[in-house]
Design a protein around this motif. Structure first.
Motif, PDB file in Angstrom:
ATOM      1  N   LEU A 275       1.135   6.700  38.154  1.00  0.00           N
ATOM      2  CA  LEU A 275      -0.161   7.203  38.785  1.00  0.00           C
ATOM      3  C   LEU A 275      -1.121   8.420  37.961  1.00  0.00           C
ATOM      4  N   LEU A 276       0.054   9.346  37.490  1.00  0.00           N
ATOM      5  CA  LEU A 276      -0.748  10.300  36.578  1.00  0.00           C
ATOM      6  C   LEU A 276      -1.324   9.690  35.223  1.00  0.00           C
ATOM      7  N   LEU A 277      -0.446   8.772  34.635  1.00  0.00           N
ATOM      8  CA  LEU A 277      -1.181   8.084  33.447  1.00  0.00           C
ATOM      9  C   LEU A 277      -2.231   7.122  33.845  1.00  0.00           C
ATOM     10  N   PHE A 278      -2.355   6.543  34.939  1.00  0.00           N
ATOM     11  CA  PHE A 278      -3.442   5.891  35.335  1.00  0.00           C
ATOM     12  C   PHE A 278      -4.705   6.630  35.403  1.00  0.00           C
ATOM     13  N   VAL A 279      -4.418   8.078  36.361  1.00  0.00           N
ATOM     14  CA  VAL A 279      -5.789   8.859  36.368  1.00  0.00           C
ATOM     15  C   VAL A 279      -6.176   9.021  35.184  1.00  0.00           C
ATOM     16  N   ARG A 280      -5.197   9.676  33.989  1.00  0.00           N
ATOM     17  CA  ARG A 280      -5.664   9.828  32.869  1.00  0.00           C
ATOM     18  C   ARG A 280      -6.390   8.788  32.041  1.00  0.00           C
TER      19      ARG A 280
ATOM     20  N   ARG B 247     -10.171   8.519  33.322  1.00  0.00           N
ATOM     21  CA  ARG B 247     -10.990   9.716  32.859  1.00  0.00           C
ATOM     22  C   ARG B 247     -11.334   9.190  31.412  1.00  0.00           C
ATOM     23  N   SER B 248     -10.516   8.325  30.635  1.00  0.00           N
ATOM     24  CA  SER B 248     -10.693   8.021  29.331  1.00  0.00           C
ATOM     25  C   SER B 248     -11.688   6.728  29.331  1.00  0.00           C
ATOM     26  N   ILE B 249     -11.712   6.103  30.256  1.00  0.00           N
ATOM     27  CA  ILE B 249     -12.837   4.987  30.691  1.00  0.00           C
ATOM     28  C   ILE B 249     -13.982   5.640  30.786  1.00  0.00           C
ATOM     29  N   SER B 250     -14.215   6.509  31.616  1.00  0.00           N
ATOM     30  CA  SER B 250     -15.661   7.095  32.045  1.00  0.00           C
ATOM     31  C   SER B 250     -16.268   7.677  30.903  1.00  0.00           C
ATOM     32  N   ALA B 251     -15.274   8.209  29.840  1.00  0.00           N
ATOM     33  CA  ALA B 251     -15.959   9.173  28.741  1.00  0.00           C
ATOM     34  C   ALA B 251     -16.054   8.105  27.565  1.00  0.00           C
ATOM     35  N   SER B 252     -15.387   6.973  27.605  1.00  0.00           N
ATOM     36  CA  SER B 252     -15.394   6.016  26.130  1.00  0.00           C
ATOM     37  C   SER B 252     -16.873   5.379  25.980  1.00  0.00           C
TER      38      SER B 252
END
Length: 175
Positions: free
Chosen positions: A50-55, A58-63
């Motif tokens: 779950l933590l990996l998924f949340v991280r 964030r990277s999807i949104s900033a990509s």
């Protein structure tokens, strides 16, 4: 085009990750029995996922390429999710033989995990012990969450990334 990853990398990284995860599943020694410690490890593994998924969200949104990043995220997260449950079923069968209608080796545990995930449920392997049924029920609930909620969240992150990418740059402030 500095700073942009080629699409080949976006395909190769999750493929390499999924391959490494499956190899680890088959090659790592799993001699421990499914005990309270193993149950806690399952919960901690799912929490780490779950933590990996949340991280990753964030990277999807900033990509600069949110769609490719979303594919990367799902291509990494889903195999890890499935292998966590396959490992749990394998260890459960080792600890309590007869927890399933047939003995589960690693391939059988992975097969059972995939039939539950895909909701196909051929019926050739079924959970027979209470503990196996509890874990299988937990997987069914987690599957629905992964497919429904997580997919929607990933789509939302892609939309955010696309909006961010298409937004005009903010005007510079006067000093």
């Amino acid at each position: 085009m500095t700073g942009r990853r080629p699409p080949v990398g976006a395909i190769m990284r999750p493929l390499a990750t999924a391959t490494a995860l499956v190899l680890a599943y088959y090659l790592l020694p799993m001699d421990k029995r499914f005990t309270g410690v193993a149950a806690v490890t399952l919960v901690l593994g799912l929490a780490a996922l779950l933590l990996l998924f949340v991280r990753q969200l964030r990277s999807i949104s900033a990509s600069s390429r949110p769609r490719l990043r979303a594919v990367e995220t799902l291509a990494t997260t889903v195999p890890l999710f499935l292998l966590i449950f396959a490992t749990t079923y394998y260890l459960l069968e080792r600890n309590v033989p007869g927890s399933f209608s047939e003995h589960l080796d690693r391939t059988g545990a992975l097969y059972f995990t995939l039939t539950v995930f895909s909701t196909v449920g051929f019926g050739d392997i079924v959970a027979t012990s209470a503990s196996a049924r509890i874990v299988t029920t937990a997987q069914m609930v987690a599957d629905v969450l992964l497919v429904g909620v997580a997919a929607r969240v990933v789509v939302g992150a892609v939309e955010t990334g696309l909006r961010r990418r298409e937004a005009p740059p903010a005007p510079a402030e006067d000093a």
